[in-house]
Structures are given as structure tokens and as C-alpha cells.
Design an enzyme around this catalytic site. Structure first.
Site, PDB file in Angstrom:
ATOM      1  CB  SER A   1      33.238   1.234 -70.547  1.00  0.00           C
ATOM      2  OG  SER A   1      34.085   0.872 -71.622  1.00  0.00           O
TER       3      SER A   1
ATOM      4  CB  THR B   1      -4.849 -19.968 -50.557  1.00  0.00           C
ATOM      5  OG1 THR B   1      -6.053 -20.046 -49.793  1.00  0.00           O
ATOM      6  CG2 THR B   1      -4.554 -21.331 -51.157  1.00  0.00           C
ATOM      7  CG  HIS B   2      -6.326 -15.726 -50.071  1.00  0.00           C
ATOM      8  ND1 HIS B   2      -6.566 -14.777 -51.033  1.00  0.00           N
ATOM      9  CD2 HIS B   2      -6.885 -16.874 -50.530  1.00  0.00           C
ATOM     10  CE1 HIS B   2      -7.248 -15.309 -52.021  1.00  0.00           C
ATOM     11  NE2 HIS B   2      -7.448 -16.597 -51.750  1.00  0.00           N
TER      12      HIS B   2
ATOM     13  CB  SER C   1      19.223  -6.235 -31.902  1.00  0.00           C
ATOM     14  OG  SER C   1      19.063  -4.946 -31.344  1.00  0.00           O
TER      15      SER C   1
ATOM     16  CE  LYS D   1      14.363  -8.861 -32.810  1.00  0.00           C
ATOM     17  NZ  LYS D   1      14.288  -7.548 -33.456  1.00  0.00           N
TER      18      LYS D   1
ATOM     19  CD  GLU E   1      15.000  -9.093 -41.923  1.00  0.00           C
ATOM     20  OE1 GLU E   1      14.024  -8.612 -41.358  1.00  0.00           O
ATOM     21  OE2 GLU E   1      16.157  -9.005 -41.466  1.00  0.00           O
TER      22      GLU E   1
ATOM     23  CE1 TYR F   1      28.183  -0.321 -79.011  1.00  0.00           C
ATOM     24  CE2 TYR F   1      28.895   1.843 -79.779  1.00  0.00           C
ATOM     25  CZ  TYR F   1      28.816   0.888 -78.781  1.00  0.00           C
ATOM     26  OH  TYR F   1      29.356   1.144 -77.537  1.00  0.00           O
TER      27      TYR F   1
ATOM     28  CD  GLN G   1      31.099   2.797 -72.582  1.00  0.00           C
ATOM     29  OE1 GLN G   1      31.760   2.683 -73.599  1.00  0.00           O
ATOM     30  NE2 GLN G   1      31.245   3.824 -71.756  1.00  0.00           N
TER      31      GLN G   1
HETATM   32  N1  ARG Z   1      33.054   0.400 -74.679  1.00  0.00           N
HETATM   33  C1  ARG Z   1      32.137   0.181 -75.744  1.00  0.00           C
HETATM   34  C2  ARG Z   1      30.924  -0.554 -75.219  1.00  0.00           C
HETATM   35  O1  ARG Z   1      30.999  -1.086 -74.177  1.00  0.00           O
HETATM   36  C3  ARG Z   1      32.791  -0.593 -76.828  1.00  0.00           C
HETATM   37  C4  ARG Z   1      32.332  -0.282 -78.222  1.00  0.00           C
HETATM   38  C5  ARG Z   1      32.666   1.089 -78.564  1.00  0.00           C
HETATM   39  N2  ARG Z   1      32.488   1.355 -79.930  1.00  0.00           N
HETATM   40  C6  ARG Z   1      32.571   2.584 -80.405  1.00  0.00           C
HETATM   41  N3  ARG Z   1      32.506   2.762 -81.634  1.00  0.00           N
HETATM   42  N4  ARG Z   1      32.725   3.625 -79.611  1.00  0.00           N
HETATM   43  O2  ARG Z   1      29.886  -0.587 -75.830  1.00  0.00           O
END
Ligand code: ARG
Length: 458
Positions: free
Chosen positions: A24, A156-157, A278, A284, A291, A318, A323
Site C-alpha cells: 500500500s 422550477t422544472h 475547440s 468556440k 463541465e 481488522y 487497506q
Molecule cells: N497497510 C495496512 C492498511 O492500510 C496497515 C495495517 C495492516 N495490518 C495488518 N495486520 N496487515 O490497512
């Protein structure tokens, strides 16, 4: 094999594909500052409870500052082998301090660490977005004051309905963005609860002092249930939901201004600096910024959808799925930040084409509803008045007349004695003067609102 923080029970290398799949660091490197702040607070707390002695905590804090400086200078070596920002910083600390560095992770887990980092990041992002929302409100306020005399057709509308003061129009968006600020402030209360110290999921046998860490990091309180906290991403969902509403407000306004800048409407003069051209059509001038503000709403709503699906069906506590929360959060914050900046700039620079608006202001029977209300005040039952005015409008449409151009005899047949008085509510200027209710576009009401917001935003 690169030394893993969890390598003890493993034999052999991790498959390269797994390294690439599970990392990550490519996105959570953005949390380095928060990770270091939280680590310093944790280190000081370990000293307070006697698990770090002498100047050990100071050494750790100084080394973490040096690591922050190295990251900021661009000389820090990131590698997918070290998974995430937490491992990178811990490893860099161990490289600098040896065994002392190996003590810092005492009484914490990456699970509470990541949640703490994200909360710290979200807290400052939230404040930063709020500042930009207020700046946008200030740009709307400036426009409201600049164009306080301008009258616009209200829709409105997307059909002409009743006249409104331009100041009333701009104040409407100030109100919307105020609700956005209020939502963020409410969300901030839940962001500002410390997760650190819940460790992996069940807490820890180390006698940590979570209040000290909370105090050091400016958290208002400490999360009460470790199992809850290690799975809690409500605050990310909530924050991104709040951002999605901001984006939706911006997108609706952008659509309005795209329409208003067309030849068909001709209400707005968007400056060249906020348009592009454009490559094939030389004439243009396109409202691309508007947009893109409209288009980017899709990203933020999709970020929210992504987060909701991410937590759907997740058991306690967890899970690595979590992640995946960060990229959606970062994208929503980044997107809304640039959109808010672009919007404030556009509102400051764009001007109404007042003559074009005024030239067609009496089109579309903007006075019909006020005429009906006038009849009601003269004692005609509302449904009868509605029907009567409806017939008058049809009559006028067939003859290409305005209500104000009907001869007095027509009104006399509705109710003898109405006489000339009825002309006092016809035409947009009279209509505006006739408004009375609180929160309406009546000039005195709008003036009161302007004063109120001027005080708040100054
Ligand atoms: N990179 C992980 C996350 O963003 C951190 C926590 C990871 N914990 C674990 N036990 N693998 O969630």
C-alpha cells in the site's frame, strides 16, 4: 529476504506477485507525517509509563523528525517489499537507532496505527475543505453584493416561474455550503476520537496511557471498544458522504451556469481565462471548467460507493480489505479541493450580462402567481383565483400579450372594483416588491440575509 516486521514465523521469500498485490506504500506514503506524529506521541507515552528510559524517547522523536525531513527532501527510499508507510518508518528508525528503534512498536499494532494516521489525515483534510468552502461562500457573497440590484427569472422544472433577486440566488448557495460546513463539523467530532492503544483488536497487557496520546495529538476522547475501533471506518464513509454532497452542490450549480452561458440563455459572461477553445471550430469558447466540476461529481460519488461496498459484510475486527479505503478517501478530498478552488475563481471572475437578462425578463408570466395571490387577498378563493389567472395566461399567450397589457375591464369582470390596483402587482418589479414572507426574495428580506451573512463571513 528483506527483513519483515512480521517475518519471525515465516520461512522463505514472499512471492513477488504477492508483494506487488499487497503493498500500500504506493498510496499510503501520503500518511508519513501523520504516522510520524502519532509515533512520537506513542514514544513519549512509553517514556511516561517507564518503558523507555533516560533520553530514549527524545532520541526516537529526533530520529523520526530526521526521517520526516528525509522523506520531504525526496531522498527516502520506498520499496514495495516494506508494504506500507508504517513499516517503512519503523524500519528507517531501526536503521538509525538499532535496538532502541525496535522498542517503539510496544503496545500498538498497525491496525490501530493506520486508523490513527487516517484519522489525523482526515481531520486536517476536513479543516482544509472547510476553509475552501468558506472561501467559496465569500466569493458568493461578493457576487451577491455586486449584483444585488439584478433581477433574475427563477425556474422550477427549468421553466420560468417567479422573479428572484440575484443576491437571493447567490445566498441560496451560501446556505447550501453552510450546511456542508456544518456536516463536516459534525463529522469532525467522530473523527476526533483516538484509536491508538486498542492494539490489534483486543487491547494490550502493556500498561499504556491512551489519554496521554490523545492529549498530545489533540484528540477529544479515546475510543472505548478495541474490537469496534479496529474495524471502524464509519468516519471515512461519513467524510466522503459529506464530500459527495459538496460535489453534488457544485455539480448542480455548474450545470446551471453551463446553461446560462449558452447563446440560448446568454445570461453569463465567463472570462476567457476559465474557458478553452475547440481545435476545429475557431469560434468556440467552451465552459470546460464548469463541465469538469460537473463531471468530477461522478468520481466523488463513486468513491463513496466504493467505500460502502468495501465495508459491506466485513466481520470484526481488522481485515485487510480496509487497506482499500485510502485511495477513495484521497481521491474524494483531492477532487473536491480542486473543484472548490475552481468554483470560487469562476464566481469571482464571471459577470452577468445584465442587458440580456433584463431584455427578456418580462417574458414567461413571472407575475402570474403574484396576481393570483393578489386576487386571494381581495377575497377570491385560491382555487378560483388559480383557475382565473390560468385562463388569463392562456388568453395572453394566444394574443402575445403580457398580463400587464390586459385592459382594466378584463380584471373588472373577475371582481368589480379591482380597478387600477391590480397593475400594482404586475410586472417583475412590482412582483418583487409584493413579496412578504420570511426567507423570500422580498428586497427587505434579502437585505436582512445579506447583513447576516456579511457579519458571519467577514
Ligand atoms: N497497510 C495496512 C492498511 O492500510 C496497515 C495495517 C495492516 N495490518 C495488518 N495486520 N496487515 O490497512
Amino acid at each position: 529476504m528483506a527483513e519483515k516486521t512480521w517475518g519471525g514465523r515465516f520461512r522463505g521469500d514472499t512471492d513477488d506477485r504477492v508483494v506487488a498485490f499487497t503493498e500500500s506504500i504506493s498510496f499510503d506514503h501520503r500518511l508519513y507525517r501523520e504516522d510520524i506524529l502519532a509515533s512520537q506521541a506513542h514514544g513519549r507515552m512509553l517514556a511516561e509509563i517507564g518503558l523507555l528510559v533516560g533520553d530514549e524517547a527524545e532520541q526516537i522523536c529526533a530520529a523520526l523528525d530526521a526521517i520526516a525531513a528525509e522523506i520531504e527532501s525526496g531522498n527516502f527510499q520506498f520499496s514495495s517489499e516494506l508494504e506500507d508507510i508504517h513499516t517503512h518508518i519503523e524500519r528507517a528508525l531501526i536503521e538509525r537507532l538499532g535496538d532502541l528503534g525496535r522498542k517503539l512498536h510496544t503496545g500498538r499494532s498497525r491496525n490501530d496505527q493506520v486508523s490513527t494516521d487516517v484519522k489525523l489525515w482526515a481531520r486536517s483534510a476536513l479543516d482544509q475543505i472547510t476553509t475552501r468552502l468558506v472561501d467559496l461562500q465569500k466569493s458568493l457573497m461578493a457576487a451577491a453584493e455586486r449584483d444585488r440590484e439584478v433581477i433574475l427569472p427563477g425556474y422550477t422544472h427549468m421553466q420560468r416561474a417567479q422573479p428572484v433577486l440575484a443576491a437571493h440566488y447567490f445566498l441560496a448557495y451560501i446556505e447550501k455550503y453552510q450546511r456542508d460546513c456544518d456536516r463536516l463539523a459534525d463529522c469532525r467530532r467522530r473523527v476526533n476520537v483516538l484509536p491508538l492503544g486498542t492494539a490489534a483488536l483486543a487491547g494490550t497487557s502493556i500498561p499504556i496511557d491512551r489519554d496521554s496520546v490523545a492529549h498530545q495529538l489533540g484528540f477529544e476522547s479515546v475510543a472505548a471498544n478495541s474490537l469496534d475501533v479496529s474495524s471502524d471506518r464509519d468516519f471515512v464513509l461519513e467524510f466522503v458522504f459529506d464530500l459527495a454532497i459538496v460535489a453534488l452542490h457544485l455539480g448542480g450549480w455548474a450545470e446551471e451556469w453551463i446553461l446560462w452561458s449558452t447563446t440560448e440563455f446568454g445570461f453569463l459572461q465567463i472570462p476567457d481565462s476559465f474557458c478553452t477553445g475547440s481545435s476545429i471550430m475557431p469560434h468556440k469558447k467552451n465552459p470546460d471548467v464548469l463541465e469538469l466540476i460537473r463531471g468530477k461529481t461522478a468520481r466523488v460519488c463513486a468513491d463513496l460507493q466504493r467505500l460502502m461496498m468495501l465495508v459491506k459484510g466485513l466481520p470484526l475486527a481488522y481485515n485487510r480489505d480496509l487497506q482499500e479505503d485510502k485511495e477513495a478517501l484521497f481521491d474524494a478530498v483531492d477532487t473536491v479541493t480542486v473543484s472548490l478552488e475552481a468554483a470560487a475563481g469562476l464566481i469571482r471572475e464571471t459577470r452577468f450580462r445584465r442587458e440580456a437578462i433584463a431584455a427578456r425578463l418580462e417574458d414567461g408570466f413571472l407575475d402570474a402567481t403574484t396576481l393570483m395571490e393578489f386576487l386571494v387577498l381581495e377575497g377570491v378563493p385560491l382555487r378560483t383565483a388559480h383557475e382565473t389567472v390560468g385562463k388569463l395566461v392562456r388568453h395572453c399567450e394566444e394574443r402575445r400579450l403580457r398580463l400587464a397589457q390586459l385592459p382594466v375591464e378584463v380584471f373588472e369582470t373577475i371582481k368589480p372594483g379591482l380597478g387600477q390596483r391590480v397593475y400594482g402587482v404586475l410586472g417583475v418589479y412590482n412582483v418583487l416588491a409584493a413579496f412578504k414572507s420570511y426567507g423570500s426574495t422580498a428586497p427587505h428580506e434579502v437585505e436582512r440575509q445579506l447583513m447576516k451573512w456579511k457579519k458571519i463571513l467577514s
